[in-house]
Scaffold this active site. Structure first.
Site, mmCIF file in Angstrom:
data_model
loop_
_atom_site.group_PDB
_atom_site.id
_atom_site.type_symbol
_atom_site.label_atom_id
_atom_site.label_comp_id
_atom_site.label_asym_id
_atom_site.label_seq_id
_atom_site.Cartn_x
_atom_site.Cartn_y
_atom_site.Cartn_z
ATOM 1 N N LYS A 198 0.902 -0.984 -0.055
ATOM 2 C CA LYS A 198 0.031 -0.007 0.004
ATOM 3 C C LYS A 198 0.915 1.539 -0.014
ATOM 4 C CE LYS A 198 -3.827 2.461 0.402
ATOM 5 N NZ LYS A 198 -3.747 3.610 0.887
ATOM 6 N N GLU A 205 0.276 6.771 -6.698
ATOM 7 C CA GLU A 205 -0.510 7.851 -6.788
ATOM 8 C C GLU A 205 -0.234 9.333 -6.642
ATOM 9 O OE1 GLU A 205 -3.470 9.001 -3.261
ATOM 10 O OE2 GLU A 205 -3.865 6.805 -3.827
#
Length: 350
Positions: A198, A205
């Protein structure tokens, strides 16, 4: 009833932290057949989880008492609050219980916490969650770390939270029954692996968001040649102003790019919606926060000796957006004045 359904119906989770993510996750679990007991220090949040159909507990102790053994307690609290919650929660738990950290904790902290819980006979799982405020309907992509035993016990809950195989076209070459990754969740490895994956996801991102932002900024200034041009010793002139006289409709371009282009994505979908409301984005000051994952990703890249230049640039752009480049810029202005007598121009260009 199928064996899978029986396993799901017998599973009950405690949920600590009923903010934007936690409340929606508890509601999705409840409506998917996983019983939930939620706790939050905020009474309004507890009322909201009751309205969603789940049970609310008035305290951590009440939450633990309401869960059947072996208990599974999911934390959706800020990374900086996890240890304080664990300090209060652990004395209430028993051997065989499991604590799931679904926040954006640093994977290094997972390793430390997993060892602390192991000494008490309690499993620790780290689950990176992506899906934002839309996850209640769309589902959440889950990146999971922890023991295989704990994962097997909790897999029915992960399957309910995940988006499911229909959330994306099947990749060419994949055959047979869809596996867990195609369902939108994955047991990535032992403790820390989920948050490590993550962490890198969020680092990527940052860079993807920065690329969109910079591209739209170039489009917004495609009319740079339309106005009067500065002509002084401190300004590099626009050499060919006739090449930059386009008044582009950014909302329409974003909508266009959503269809059939190689840069289409959910982030672009959301950007198109924002630009449709106001393509000048007047309600945003442009101060972009970072919650840690980009920094940790770069630290991992340094430790591994792996270049991550785009991820670094995206992180530093966020620092700059918050005014943290101001002093460096002042130093540059001071140096220009010192060596060449260059007067600093005002923000208005004079």
């Amino acid at each position: 009833m199928s064996k899978a359904s029986a396993k799901r119906d017998g599973l009950q989770l405690g949920f600590i932290g009923l903010g934007r993510m936690g409340l929606n996750m508890a509601a999705r679990l409840h409506h998917g057949g996983i019983a939930c007991v939620g706790y939050d220090a905020n009474a309004k949040a507890r009322a909201a989880v009751r309205e969603a159909g789940a049970q609310a507990a008035a305290s951590l102790r009440a939450l633990v008492v309401a869960l059947p053994a072996p208990r599974a307690v999911w934390l959706m609290v800020p990374a900086g609050a996890v240890d304080a919650v664990l300090d209060e929660l652990l004395p209430l738990l028993s051997r065989g219980d499991c604590v799931i950290d679904g926040g954006n904790s640093h994977y290094v902290e997972d390793l430390r916490r997993a060892e602390r819980l192991r000494k008490a006979g309690i499993d620790h799982m780290d689950v990176g969650v992506s899906g934002g405020v839309w996850g209640r309907e769309r589902g959440y992509c889950l990146m999971i770390g922890g023991s295989k035993r704990a994962f097997a016990r909790l897999e029915p809950a992960f399957a309910v939270l995940a988006p499911g195989v229909d959330s994306a076209p099947r990749s060419a070459g994949r055959k047979g029954k869809p596996d867990m990754a195609e369902q939108g969740y994955l047991h990535c490895g032992p403790n820390g692996a989920g948050h490590f994956v993550k962490m890198v996801h969020n680092g990527i991102e940052y860079a993807v968001m920065a690329a969109y932002a910079e591209g739209f900024n170039v489009l917004r200034h495609a009319n740079a040649g339309s106005g009067a041009q500065q002509a002084d010793a401190e300004t590099t002139p626009l050499e060919n102003p006739e090449r930059y006289r386009y008044e582009l409709r950014l909302a329409e371009i974003a909508e266009l790019w959503r269809r059939g282009t190689v840069i289409g994505s959910w982030l672009l979908d959301l950007t198109a919606e924002e630009l449709l409301q106001d393509d000048a984005l007047k309600s945003y000051a442009g101060r972009v926060s970072d919650s840690g994952e980009g920094r940790w990703t770069l630290q991992a890249a340094i430790d591994e000796g792996v270049p991550a230049t785009q991820l670094a640039a995206a992180l530093f752009a966020r620092f700059s957006s918050r005014g943290n480049a101001l002093y460096a810029n002042q130093v540059m202005s001071a140096m220009r004045h010192a060596f060449g007598g260059h007067a600093e121009k005002s923000a208005g260009g004079k």
